[in-house]
Design a protein around this motif. Structure first.
Motif: not given
Ligand code: ZN
Ligand code: ZN
Length: 152
Positions: A26-29, A80-82, A85-89
């Motif tokens: 996941n993007p946060e990791a 975090t907004d998952d 195809e795209e995510s925001f931290v």
């Protein structure tokens, strides 16, 4: 505790990602492991985890120069907004650049490339720098004077 602030130790948290033994799911990791790589000065990992289209403008040499000129103190993940195809931290990184305490407050965008999350870019919120004097308490929270702790 890991460099990224997680309870897990570094060798169970961010290190396997940086070593290439595991891929952040996941993007946060991913974001946390990039922060840990910055604090270790591992420019290659940071380069590798940029989205392909951003790699040319972020050469390893420049990443290394930035990482080595800073002392990273703390990461705070705010939101975090998952999506698929795209995510925001959104996060804050507190670091020292010489005797300036700086905060990078950013909303990062991550995209998927070949099923792996990559850092694309981010919106930065301007945050003032704070000058730390040698006799001030060190901003790392050690309760020592700056000159006896992170002062360089
Ligand atoms: Zn970590
Ligand atoms: Zn300190």
């Amino acid at each position: 505790m890991c460099l990224c602030g997680n309870e897990l130790s570094f060798n169970l948290c961010c290190q396997p990602f940086i070593n290439g033994d595991k891929i952040p799911t996941n993007p946060e990791a991913l974001m946390r492991s990039r922060y840990s790589a910055y604090s270790k000065g591992d420019a290659e990992y940071i380069y590798k985890t940029y989205a392909q289209e951003k790699q040319a403008e972020n050469p390893i040499k420049e990443i290394a120069e930035f990482a080595n000129s800073c002392q990273f103190l703390k990461l705070e993940v705010l939101e975090t907004d998952d999506f698929i195809e795209e995510s925001f931290v959104t996060f804050k990184v507190h670091y020292l650049f010489s005797n300036l305490l700086c905060t990078l407050h950013e909303k990062s965008k991550f995209i998927k490339e070949n099923d792996c999350w990559k850092y694309l870019d981010g919106n930065i919120e301007e945050t003032p720098e704070i000058k730390i004097n040698r006799n001030d308490l060190c901003p790392c929270g050690s309760n020592k004077k700056f000159k006896k702790c992170h002062y360089k």
